[in-house]
Scaffold this motif. Sequence first.
Motif, mmCIF file in Angstrom:
data_model
loop_
_atom_site.group_PDB
_atom_site.id
_atom_site.type_symbol
_atom_site.label_atom_id
_atom_site.label_comp_id
_atom_site.label_asym_id
_atom_site.label_seq_id
_atom_site.Cartn_x
_atom_site.Cartn_y
_atom_site.Cartn_z
ATOM 1 N N LEU A 1 0.836 -1.200 0.000
ATOM 2 C CA LEU A 1 0.000 0.000 0.000
ATOM 3 C C LEU A 1 0.874 1.254 0.000
ATOM 4 C CD1 LEU A 1 -3.022 0.682 0.009
ATOM 5 C CD2 LEU A 1 -2.947 0.736 2.513
ATOM 6 N N ILE A 2 1.963 1.211 0.733
ATOM 7 C CA ILE A 2 2.894 2.340 0.765
ATOM 8 C C ILE A 2 3.511 2.567 -0.608
ATOM 9 C CG2 ILE A 2 5.143 3.084 1.654
ATOM 10 C CD1 ILE A 2 4.374 1.892 4.338
ATOM 11 N N ASP B 1 4.148 6.079 -5.279
ATOM 12 C CA ASP B 1 4.008 6.226 -6.734
ATOM 13 C C ASP B 1 3.087 7.385 -7.115
ATOM 14 O OD1 ASP B 1 5.690 4.118 -7.189
ATOM 15 O OD2 ASP B 1 4.100 2.647 -7.535
ATOM 16 N N ASN B 2 2.122 7.689 -6.259
ATOM 17 C CA ASN B 2 1.081 8.661 -6.628
ATOM 18 C C ASN B 2 1.098 9.950 -5.820
ATOM 19 O OD1 ASN B 2 -0.620 7.066 -8.669
ATOM 20 N ND2 ASN B 2 -0.565 5.640 -6.943
ATOM 21 N N SER B 3 1.793 9.951 -4.699
ATOM 22 C CA SER B 3 1.763 11.101 -3.803
ATOM 23 C C SER B 3 2.706 12.207 -4.275
ATOM 24 C CB SER B 3 2.143 10.665 -2.386
ATOM 25 O OG SER B 3 2.130 11.759 -1.502
ATOM 26 N N THR B 4 2.227 13.461 -4.173
ATOM 27 C CA THR B 4 3.053 14.639 -4.443
ATOM 28 C C THR B 4 2.855 15.620 -3.291
ATOM 29 O OG1 THR B 4 1.299 15.829 -5.635
ATOM 30 C CG2 THR B 4 2.709 14.344 -6.938
ATOM 31 N N GLN B 5 3.479 16.762 -3.389
ATOM 32 C CA GLN B 5 3.337 17.770 -2.347
ATOM 33 C C GLN B 5 1.898 18.234 -2.202
ATOM 34 O OE1 GLN B 5 5.953 18.461 -0.416
ATOM 35 N NE2 GLN B 5 4.632 19.704 0.908
ATOM 36 N N GLU B 6 1.189 18.298 -3.327
ATOM 37 C CA GLU B 6 -0.199 18.770 -3.304
ATOM 38 C C GLU B 6 -1.211 17.633 -3.243
ATOM 39 O OE1 GLU B 6 1.947 19.653 -5.838
ATOM 40 O OE2 GLU B 6 2.587 21.481 -4.770
ATOM 41 N N PHE C 1 -2.970 7.632 -2.285
ATOM 42 C CA PHE C 1 -2.509 6.335 -2.753
ATOM 43 C C PHE C 1 -2.815 6.078 -4.234
ATOM 44 C CE2 PHE C 1 -3.578 6.292 1.706
ATOM 45 C CZ PHE C 1 -2.538 5.616 2.312
ATOM 46 N N GLU C 2 -3.685 6.884 -4.810
ATOM 47 C CA GLU C 2 -4.083 6.734 -6.199
ATOM 48 C C GLU C 2 -4.120 8.105 -6.862
ATOM 49 O OE1 GLU C 2 -7.244 3.117 -6.211
ATOM 50 O OE2 GLU C 2 -7.796 4.776 -4.912
ATOM 51 N N LYS C 3 -4.285 8.120 -8.165
ATOM 52 C CA LYS C 3 -4.392 9.389 -8.889
ATOM 53 C C LYS C 3 -5.832 9.881 -8.932
ATOM 54 C CE LYS C 3 -0.280 9.173 -11.857
ATOM 55 N NZ LYS C 3 0.388 8.066 -11.164
ATOM 56 N N TYR C 4 -6.676 9.323 -8.107
ATOM 57 C CA TYR C 4 -8.090 9.706 -8.073
ATOM 58 C C TYR C 4 -8.667 9.353 -6.705
ATOM 59 C CZ TYR C 4 -7.679 4.891 -9.718
ATOM 60 O OH TYR C 4 -7.271 3.597 -9.879
ATOM 61 N N LEU C 5 -9.773 10.009 -6.375
ATOM 62 C CA LEU C 5 -10.550 9.688 -5.183
ATOM 63 C C LEU C 5 -11.894 9.159 -5.657
ATOM 64 C CD1 LEU C 5 -9.764 12.885 -3.080
ATOM 65 C CD2 LEU C 5 -9.006 10.565 -2.537
ATOM 66 N N THR C 6 -12.285 7.979 -5.164
ATOM 67 C CA THR C 6 -13.556 7.389 -5.588
ATOM 68 C C THR C 6 -14.414 7.101 -4.352
ATOM 69 O OG1 THR C 6 -12.531 5.183 -5.671
ATOM 70 C CG2 THR C 6 -12.592 6.452 -7.722
ATOM 71 N N TYR C 7 -14.693 5.837 -4.069
ATOM 72 C CA TYR C 7 -15.588 5.512 -2.948
ATOM 73 C C TYR C 7 -14.800 4.961 -1.755
ATOM 74 C CZ TYR C 7 -15.164 0.452 -3.433
ATOM 75 O OH TYR C 7 -14.676 -0.826 -3.444
ATOM 76 N N SER C 8 -15.366 5.132 -0.565
ATOM 77 C CA SER C 8 -14.753 4.629 0.667
ATOM 78 C C SER C 8 -13.255 4.916 0.722
ATOM 79 C CB SER C 8 -15.013 3.118 0.816
ATOM 80 O OG SER C 8 -16.351 2.871 1.132
ATOM 81 N N ASN C 9 -12.900 6.120 0.322
ATOM 82 C CA ASN C 9 -11.479 6.487 0.266
ATOM 83 C C ASN C 9 -10.784 6.340 1.612
ATOM 84 O OD1 ASN C 9 -11.416 7.602 -2.580
ATOM 85 N ND2 ASN C 9 -13.024 8.877 -1.712
ATOM 86 N N SER C 10 -11.493 6.675 2.681
ATOM 87 C CA SER C 10 -10.847 6.715 3.991
ATOM 88 C C SER C 10 -10.348 5.359 4.456
ATOM 89 C CB SER C 10 -11.813 7.295 5.034
ATOM 90 O OG SER C 10 -12.871 6.387 5.304
#
Length: 286
Positions: free
Chosen positions: A156-157, A162-167, A171-180
């Motif tokens: 998971l890390i 792979d996807n995290s930046t300063q802004e 964990f992904e390049k998108y937010l969908t369902y049950s993100n938390s």
Amino acid sequence: GIIQFANNTNPHLDSGYTTDDNARALMACIKYYHHFKDVSKLNQIKIYLNYLNHVQQFDGRILNYVNKDKTLDKERWTEDAHGRALWSLGTLLATPNLPQEIKSKAQELFKKALLPLRNFTSPRAIAFSIIGISQYQERTNNQENLQTIIELTERLISHYKDNSTQEWKWFEKYLTYSNSKLTEAMFHAYQTTNNEKYLEIAEESLNFLNSITFEEDIFVPIGQQGWYLKDGKRAYFDQQPVDVASMVQTLITANKITNKDEYMDLALNTFEWFLGKNSLKQIVYN
């Protein structure tokens, strides 16, 4: 098992059954039984557990769909449904005072369900699995399960790196369902291993998600009509109750592990979405 869809309170039989919903129903009944010691829930727990037994394959995969005529759909298998089933089994095994026959059956299904995890790539499925195994691990001290938690968390890390930046600390390049649930898995992993790196990512990603989903003191989950792609525009509707429930659970978990009051305050705020504190000021709870 429980029917997949309904029109209000009228079951839509043609929709059939899914592992997703039966796993959720299993967890709900387990929690209800644990809090109220209502023995009538034991029969429902057995029904939902038998559903998982019915759909689990020889190789450990837990299939998702059963048609209205109770025919198992062997063509469509999803990692997310499997992970959710593993989460429900971990919840069951972590719950005291359940009859041994139920625990024994759950243990058998749980052990087989661990086998396919080595090939999992879906962050949500990995997160659901971490939560379930961690709950069980808190009641036991199984070295193999601990190693599985560590391996899944590191996977998971890798998604986070792979996807995290300063802004965009996600964990992904998108937010969908049950993100938390992705960040909740990191909290559980930290609680199980005491690895400070896990806690750091858990809080960093949760604070990022909070910055996106709280607007003017109102919880605003990502809308399913378009979701939210990185560098794109977020969708505000349709908002789904499952996202709200997930966020409440995550924030309560964060509060328990960090002892930070701000997380419990946000959890209570989020829950009020059901009671009318939402974008349309509509009461959702019946």
